[in-house]
Write an enzyme that holds these catalytic residues in place. Structure first.
Site, PDB file in Angstrom:
ATOM      1  N   GLY A  10       0.881  -1.009   0.055  1.00 21.78           N
ATOM      2  CA  GLY A  10      -0.206   0.132   0.041  1.00 21.78           C
ATOM      3  C   GLY A  10       0.809   1.234   0.131  1.00 21.78           C
ATOM      4  O   GLY A  10       2.087   0.959   0.115  1.00 21.78           O
ATOM      5  N   PHE A  36      -5.878 -10.575   5.394  1.00 20.01           N
ATOM      6  CA  PHE A  36      -6.775 -10.037   6.250  1.00 20.01           C
ATOM      7  C   PHE A  36      -8.439 -10.547   6.198  1.00 20.01           C
ATOM      8  O   PHE A  36      -9.011 -10.138   7.204  1.00 20.01           O
ATOM      9  CB  PHE A  36      -6.851  -8.493   6.504  1.00 20.01           C
ATOM     10  CG  PHE A  36      -5.337  -7.963   7.127  1.00 20.01           C
ATOM     11  CD1 PHE A  36      -4.327  -8.742   6.713  1.00 20.01           C
ATOM     12  CD2 PHE A  36      -5.424  -7.022   7.908  1.00 20.01           C
ATOM     13  CE1 PHE A  36      -3.050  -8.013   7.314  1.00 20.01           C
ATOM     14  CE2 PHE A  36      -4.410  -6.545   8.712  1.00 20.01           C
ATOM     15  CZ  PHE A  36      -3.093  -7.170   8.081  1.00 20.01           C
ATOM     16  N   ALA A  59      -5.251  -2.563   5.196  1.00 24.71           N
ATOM     17  CA  ALA A  59      -6.446  -1.744   5.704  1.00 24.71           C
ATOM     18  C   ALA A  59      -7.358  -1.998   4.410  1.00 24.71           C
ATOM     19  O   ALA A  59      -6.932  -1.825   3.219  1.00 24.71           O
ATOM     20  CB  ALA A  59      -6.550  -0.522   6.160  1.00 24.71           C
ATOM     21  N   TYR A  98      -2.348   1.949  11.920  1.00 30.52           N
ATOM     22  CA  TYR A  98      -2.651   3.355  11.392  1.00 30.52           C
ATOM     23  C   TYR A  98      -4.460   3.291  11.703  1.00 30.52           C
ATOM     24  O   TYR A  98      -4.858   2.398  11.131  1.00 30.52           O
ATOM     25  CB  TYR A  98      -2.122   3.477  10.239  1.00 30.52           C
ATOM     26  CG  TYR A  98      -0.742   3.500  10.232  1.00 30.52           C
ATOM     27  CD1 TYR A  98      -0.075   4.730  10.265  1.00 30.52           C
ATOM     28  CD2 TYR A  98       0.005   2.298   9.810  1.00 30.52           C
ATOM     29  CE1 TYR A  98       1.442   4.508  10.279  1.00 30.52           C
ATOM     30  CE2 TYR A  98       1.220   2.132   9.964  1.00 30.52           C
ATOM     31  CZ  TYR A  98       1.893   3.316  10.064  1.00 30.52           C
ATOM     32  OH  TYR A  98       3.349   3.137  10.414  1.00 30.52           O
ATOM     33  N   THR A 100      -7.750   6.634  11.274  1.00 29.61           N
ATOM     34  CA  THR A 100      -8.174   7.608  10.461  1.00 29.61           C
ATOM     35  C   THR A 100      -8.985   8.830  11.127  1.00 29.61           C
ATOM     36  O   THR A 100      -9.540   8.480  12.330  1.00 29.61           O
ATOM     37  CB  THR A 100      -9.091   7.099   9.180  1.00 29.61           C
ATOM     38  OG1 THR A 100      -9.738   7.887   8.549  1.00 29.61           O
ATOM     39  CG2 THR A 100      -9.937   6.258   9.958  1.00 29.61           C
ATOM     40  N   ASP A 101      -9.013   9.803  10.570  1.00 33.27           N
ATOM     41  CA  ASP A 101      -9.643  10.989  10.974  1.00 33.27           C
ATOM     42  C   ASP A 101     -10.978  10.593  10.719  1.00 33.27           C
ATOM     43  O   ASP A 101     -12.003  11.400  11.427  1.00 33.27           O
ATOM     44  CB  ASP A 101      -9.104  12.436   9.912  1.00 33.27           C
ATOM     45  CG  ASP A 101      -9.221  12.113   8.584  1.00 33.27           C
ATOM     46  OD1 ASP A 101      -9.062  10.715   8.023  1.00 33.27           O
ATOM     47  OD2 ASP A 101      -9.866  12.836   7.484  1.00 33.27           O
ATOM     48  N   TYR A 124     -16.573   2.601   6.570  1.00 29.16           N
ATOM     49  CA  TYR A 124     -15.074   2.764   6.856  1.00 29.16           C
ATOM     50  C   TYR A 124     -14.519   3.213   8.177  1.00 29.16           C
ATOM     51  O   TYR A 124     -13.907   2.590   9.026  1.00 29.16           O
ATOM     52  CB  TYR A 124     -14.430   3.363   5.670  1.00 29.16           C
ATOM     53  CG  TYR A 124     -13.042   3.815   5.808  1.00 29.16           C
ATOM     54  CD1 TYR A 124     -12.120   2.833   5.765  1.00 29.16           C
ATOM     55  CD2 TYR A 124     -12.413   5.211   6.177  1.00 29.16           C
ATOM     56  CE1 TYR A 124     -10.562   3.289   5.614  1.00 29.16           C
ATOM     57  CE2 TYR A 124     -11.236   5.498   6.357  1.00 29.16           C
ATOM     58  CZ  TYR A 124     -10.347   4.281   6.370  1.00 29.16           C
ATOM     59  OH  TYR A 124      -8.897   4.735   6.300  1.00 29.16           O
ATOM     60  N   TRP A 149      -6.002  11.936   4.699  1.00 31.81           N
ATOM     61  CA  TRP A 149      -5.907  12.280   3.512  1.00 31.81           C
ATOM     62  C   TRP A 149      -4.317  12.018   3.042  1.00 31.81           C
ATOM     63  O   TRP A 149      -3.509  12.491   2.619  1.00 31.81           O
ATOM     64  CB  TRP A 149      -5.900  14.006   3.246  1.00 31.81           C
ATOM     65  CG  TRP A 149      -7.265  14.573   3.610  1.00 31.81           C
ATOM     66  CD1 TRP A 149      -8.110  13.880   4.355  1.00 31.81           C
ATOM     67  CD2 TRP A 149      -7.756  15.604   3.349  1.00 31.81           C
ATOM     68  NE1 TRP A 149      -9.314  14.677   4.350  1.00 31.81           N
ATOM     69  CE2 TRP A 149      -8.955  15.976   3.847  1.00 31.81           C
ATOM     70  CE3 TRP A 149      -7.109  16.863   2.661  1.00 31.81           C
ATOM     71  CZ2 TRP A 149      -9.737  16.843   3.604  1.00 31.81           C
ATOM     72  CZ3 TRP A 149      -8.024  18.031   2.553  1.00 31.81           C
ATOM     73  CH2 TRP A 149      -9.259  18.161   2.961  1.00 31.81           C
TER      74      TRP A 149
HETATM   75  P1  NDP Z   1      -3.577   1.729   0.543  1.00 31.30           P
HETATM   76  O1  NDP Z   1      -5.211   1.566   0.440  1.00 31.30           O
HETATM   77  O2  NDP Z   1      -2.675   2.356  -0.209  1.00 31.30           O
HETATM   78  O3  NDP Z   1      -3.013   0.298   1.057  1.00 31.30           O
HETATM   79  C1  NDP Z   1      -3.768  -0.758   1.972  1.00 31.30           C
HETATM   80  C2  NDP Z   1      -3.128  -2.065   1.721  1.00 31.30           C
HETATM   81  O4  NDP Z   1      -3.852  -3.064   2.342  1.00 31.30           O
HETATM   82  C3  NDP Z   1      -2.932  -2.494   0.309  1.00 31.30           C
HETATM   83  O5  NDP Z   1      -1.681  -2.913   0.067  1.00 31.30           O
HETATM   84  C4  NDP Z   1      -3.920  -3.550   0.072  1.00 31.30           C
HETATM   85  O6  NDP Z   1      -3.525  -4.729  -0.472  1.00 31.30           O
HETATM   86  C5  NDP Z   1      -3.922  -4.038   1.604  1.00 31.30           C
HETATM   87  N1  NDP Z   1      -5.227  -4.670   1.815  1.00 31.30           N
HETATM   88  C6  NDP Z   1      -6.582  -4.488   1.702  1.00 31.30           C
HETATM   89  N2  NDP Z   1      -7.288  -5.420   2.003  1.00 31.30           N
HETATM   90  C7  NDP Z   1      -6.720  -6.505   2.229  1.00 31.30           C
HETATM   91  C8  NDP Z   1      -6.684  -7.831   2.734  1.00 31.30           C
HETATM   92  N3  NDP Z   1      -8.025  -8.235   2.846  1.00 31.30           N
HETATM   93  N4  NDP Z   1      -5.518  -8.568   2.973  1.00 31.30           N
HETATM   94  C9  NDP Z   1      -4.459  -8.076   2.885  1.00 31.30           C
HETATM   95  N5  NDP Z   1      -4.001  -7.059   2.407  1.00 31.30           N
HETATM   96  C10 NDP Z   1      -5.087  -6.134   2.229  1.00 31.30           C
HETATM   97  O7  NDP Z   1      -3.755   2.537   2.060  1.00 31.30           O
HETATM   98  P2  NDP Z   1      -2.744   3.548   2.730  1.00 31.30           P
HETATM   99  O8  NDP Z   1      -1.509   3.066   2.689  1.00 31.30           O
HETATM  100  O9  NDP Z   1      -3.253   5.013   2.210  1.00 31.30           O
HETATM  101  O10 NDP Z   1      -3.406   3.571   4.260  1.00 31.30           O
HETATM  102  C11 NDP Z   1      -2.350   3.059   5.281  1.00 31.30           C
HETATM  103  C12 NDP Z   1      -3.248   3.069   6.599  1.00 31.30           C
HETATM  104  O11 NDP Z   1      -3.664   4.597   6.686  1.00 31.30           O
HETATM  105  C13 NDP Z   1      -4.486   2.490   6.779  1.00 31.30           C
HETATM  106  O12 NDP Z   1      -4.544   1.913   7.945  1.00 31.30           O
HETATM  107  C14 NDP Z   1      -5.672   3.429   6.296  1.00 31.30           C
HETATM  108  O13 NDP Z   1      -6.933   3.150   6.984  1.00 31.30           O
HETATM  109  C15 NDP Z   1      -5.081   4.555   6.984  1.00 31.30           C
HETATM  110  N6  NDP Z   1      -5.466   6.020   6.326  1.00 31.30           N
HETATM  111  C16 NDP Z   1      -5.433   6.388   5.104  1.00 31.30           C
HETATM  112  C17 NDP Z   1      -5.880   7.233   4.696  1.00 31.30           C
HETATM  113  C18 NDP Z   1      -5.797   7.505   2.974  1.00 31.30           C
HETATM  114  O14 NDP Z   1      -6.258   8.795   2.728  1.00 31.30           O
HETATM  115  N7  NDP Z   1      -5.472   6.400   2.373  1.00 31.30           N
HETATM  116  C19 NDP Z   1      -6.407   8.517   5.500  1.00 31.30           C
HETATM  117  C20 NDP Z   1      -6.502   8.028   6.893  1.00 31.30           C
HETATM  118  C21 NDP Z   1      -5.957   6.975   7.246  1.00 31.30           C
HETATM  119  P3  NDP Z   1      -3.642  -4.622  -2.265  1.00 31.30           P
HETATM  120  O15 NDP Z   1      -2.379  -3.728  -2.560  1.00 31.30           O
HETATM  121  O16 NDP Z   1      -3.619  -6.055  -2.616  1.00 31.30           O
HETATM  122  O17 NDP Z   1      -5.013  -4.002  -2.667  1.00 31.30           O
END
Ligand code: NDP
Length: 301
Positions: A10, A36, A59, A98, A100-101, A124, A149
């Protein structure tokens, strides 16, 4: 220090691979190794490696899709973090997670502090908050880092979507009544590594640092002003766009209904994190500008 990173592919996970590797022995898993959707399968992974620290960047982040996919969001954002917490507590490991807001409803005038009452407006936000609660209830030593964000050069995010749209459209309508701080995944990864470094240095005394923190870039903006900044930066790097910054029109959230309701005020007060870990957080524009420069250098603008 043995570190297990989950969600390595991610936005945040990708940046963490770089920063955590410097702290010790790192094992990093993505969805294919750590699913997950099947939370109990995570137990074996953790027992095999017996890490000192688990960092969970995985996530279910599809905020609108979660409204109609509650079971998957619940498994990933609530049940799986609970399992990680239980196992980490048994191993005596730290868990970094991690959040979230979107746990807040946006009704406060000023920036949200960690002790403010939550009231998620979306599936969410609710599933993320329930995940936090499971971690806190487990008794594990933890850092729950609520951020906002998130963006990175790699991965899907608002800034990249605006850049894509600006190539095809002459006018862009962008929500101007939601406030928050765009936060670079790179900043989150660096701050996480620095926090873990401090925890390692403190040894047993670090237990006092276990808790929930707000962690976002300094300053705040709206999606509309953020879009304008991104477009101006892209143009400064030579991007050829149909829509420049002036073509971004401010609209109200109610004119752009989405399945999930977003909070109007997402601003997070990060002073607890800064005081606890001795950090000063940069203005949100710093990492946005770095991302645009990086996309430009890669030929991806
Ligand atoms: P991303 O969506 O970029 O990455 C999330 C990762 O989780 C992806 O690699 C995804 O895998 C993986 N994932 C999703 N579902 C599963 C599953 N069932 N099993 C295993 N892996 C899974 O998120 P961010 O890096 O942006 O977010 C990081 C953290 O920050 C999270 O906790 C998020 O809730 C929090 N956050 C994010 C915000 C945002 O704007 N993005 C804002 C506030 C908080 P795959 O690559 O295969 O899809």
């Amino acid at each position: 220090m043995k570190i297990l990173l989950l969600g390595k592919d991610g936005q945040v996970g990708w940046e963490l691979q770089r920063t955590l590797a410097l702290l010790g022995e790192l094992r990093a898993y993505g969805r294919s190794e750590a699913d997950f959707g099947d939370p109990d399968s995570l137990r074996g992974l953790m027992r095999d490696f017996a890490p000192d620290v688990i960092v969970n960047a995985a996530a279910y982040t599809a905020v609108d899709k979660a409204e109609s996919d509650q079971q998957a969001a619940h498994a990933c954002n609530t049940v799986a973090p609970g399992v990680l917490a239980e196992e980490a507590a048994t191993l005596g490991a730290w868990l970094v997670h991690y959040s979230t807001d979107y746990v807040f409803d946006g009704s406060k005038e000023g920036a949200w502090v960690e002790t403010d009452a939550v009231n998620p407006l979306s599936v969410y936000g609710r599933t993320k908050y329930d995940g936090e609660e499971r971690i806190r209830a487990s008794g594990v030593r933890h850092l729950i880092l609520r951020t906002s964000w998130v963006f990175a050069p790699r991965g899907g995010n608002f800034a990249k979507s605006i850049l894509r749209q600006a190539k095809d459209h002459e006018i862009l309508n962008v929500v101007a009544d939601q406030h928050g701080a765009p936060t670079g995944a790179e900043l989150l990864a660096d701050a996480t590594a620095l926090a873990l470094h401090r925890i390692a240095a403190l040894g047993g005394e670090a237990r006092n640092l276990s808790g929930t923190y707000h962690l976002a870039a300094s300053g705040s903006t709206t999606w509309h002003a953020y879009a304008r900044h991104v477009l101006a930066q892209a143009q400064a790097h030579g991007a050829v766009l149909k829509a420049g910054p002036e073509a971004a029109q401010p609209i109200a959230s109610r004119a752009f209904p989405t399945p999930a309701v977003r909070p109007a005020n997402s601003r997070l007060d990060c002073s607890k994190f800064c005081t606890s870990f001795g950090l000063v957080l940069p203005d949100w524009r710093y990492h946005v500008d770095r991302m645009i420069a990086e996309l430009s250098a890669q030929g991806n603008l």
